[in-house]
Design an enzyme around this catalytic site. Structure first.
Site, PDB file in Angstrom:
ATOM      1  N   GLY A  46      -3.111  -3.156   1.750  1.00  0.00           N
ATOM      2  CA  GLY A  46      -3.625  -1.837   2.078  1.00  0.00           C
ATOM      3  C   GLY A  46      -4.652  -1.907   3.189  1.00  0.00           C
ATOM      4  N   GLN A  51     -11.265   0.601   8.960  1.00  0.00           N
ATOM      5  CA  GLN A  51     -11.284  -0.868   9.007  1.00  0.00           C
ATOM      6  C   GLN A  51     -10.833  -1.411  10.362  1.00  0.00           C
ATOM      7  OE1 GLN A  51      -8.971  -1.321   5.103  1.00  0.00           O
ATOM      8  NE2 GLN A  51     -10.259  -3.148   5.116  1.00  0.00           N
ATOM      9  N   CYS A  93     -10.629  -7.352  -0.432  1.00  0.00           N
ATOM     10  CA  CYS A  93     -10.578  -6.418   0.690  1.00  0.00           C
ATOM     11  C   CYS A  93     -10.526  -7.232   1.981  1.00  0.00           C
ATOM     12  CB  CYS A  93     -11.822  -5.545   0.678  1.00  0.00           C
ATOM     13  SG  CYS A  93     -11.947  -4.418   2.069  1.00  0.00           S
ATOM     14  N   LEU A  94      -9.688  -6.801   2.921  1.00  0.00           N
ATOM     15  CA  LEU A  94      -9.571  -7.525   4.189  1.00  0.00           C
ATOM     16  C   LEU A  94     -10.894  -7.502   4.966  1.00  0.00           C
ATOM     17  CD1 LEU A  94      -6.027  -6.306   5.300  1.00  0.00           C
ATOM     18  CD2 LEU A  94      -6.654  -8.598   4.504  1.00  0.00           C
ATOM     19  N   HIS A 135      -8.708   2.281  -3.610  1.00  0.00           N
ATOM     20  CA  HIS A 135      -9.508   1.392  -2.753  1.00  0.00           C
ATOM     21  C   HIS A 135      -9.488   1.894  -1.298  1.00  0.00           C
ATOM     22  CE1 HIS A 135     -10.729  -2.867  -1.494  1.00  0.00           C
ATOM     23  NE2 HIS A 135     -10.363  -2.310  -0.358  1.00  0.00           N
ATOM     24  N   GLU A 136      -8.293   2.260  -0.814  1.00  0.00           N
ATOM     25  CA  GLU A 136      -8.184   2.701   0.592  1.00  0.00           C
ATOM     26  C   GLU A 136      -8.840   4.064   0.795  1.00  0.00           C
ATOM     27  OE1 GLU A 136      -7.484   0.343   2.431  1.00  0.00           O
ATOM     28  OE2 GLU A 136      -6.593  -0.865   0.847  1.00  0.00           O
ATOM     29  N   HIS A 139     -12.417   3.672   1.249  1.00  0.00           N
ATOM     30  CA  HIS A 139     -12.769   3.280   2.626  1.00  0.00           C
ATOM     31  C   HIS A 139     -13.000   4.518   3.493  1.00  0.00           C
ATOM     32  CE1 HIS A 139     -12.583  -1.060   3.013  1.00  0.00           C
ATOM     33  NE2 HIS A 139     -11.398  -1.140   2.438  1.00  0.00           N
TER      34      HIS A 139
HETATM   35 NI    NI Z   1     -10.424  -2.814   1.660  1.00  0.00          NI
END
Ligand code: NI
Length: 171
Positions: A46, A51, A93-94, A135-136, A139
């Protein structure tokens, strides 16, 4: 399409509330394409527009990481219509490299938004898909998953991230 750089915790864009997309135009379609490519290359399941440095309410989710076209979800201006249950599970998370922590999320969620044709779509999700969607969407509101942890956990994570940066590792 092009790969975009994924911003890392500490960047101001990651704590900023993203702007609604007013029109699903060619720029948004291009951004979504870049985000899918970036997500698959990472690899991850995701990614949200902030991001990659764009303050727009756009998310891409793909539990199959590019293996199954039907798993790809692109949502513009996603909103949670309803949620049910609770699951506590590890997530990462990335934008927060090498950190995985247990976070409580709903079990089931219904999310509505626009697709890349500008049509309203609804996604009924369970379990891991619910987790990723929540989660997204967080963000888009400038919330990283580490904000949901206890102050002590957050302190330990800050220490670990500092160490990683000091060691000159790519973070
Ligand atoms: Ni994330």
């Amino acid at each position: 399409m092009a790969l975009r750089e994924i911003l890392i915790i500490g960047h101001p864009m990651l704590v900023k509330k993203a702007e609604p997309v007013e029109r699903v135009d060619a720029d948004i379609v291009r951004l979504a394409g870049d985000m899918v490519e970036t997500l698959h290359a990472a690899p991850g399941i995701g990614l949200a527009a902030p991001q990659v440095g764009v303050s727009k309410r756009l998310i891409v989710v793909d539990l199959s990481v590019g293996e199954n076209k039907d798993d790809l979800i692109v949502l513009v201006n996603p909103t949670v219509l309803g949620k049910e249950g609770e699951v506590i599970c590890e997530e990462g998370c990335l934008s927060v490299p090498d950190i995985r922590e247990k976070v409580a999320r709903p079990y089931r969620v219904t999310v509505s938004g626009l697709d890349l044709e500008g049509q309203t779509v609804e996604v009924d999700a369970e379990d891991l898909l619910t987790r990723v969607l929540c989660h997204e969407i967080d963000h888009l509101d400038g919330i990283l998953f580490v904000e949901k942890l206890s102050p002590l956990k957050r302190k330990l994570i800050r220490k670990k991230l500092k160490k990683t940066a000091a060691a000159g590792k790519k973070a």
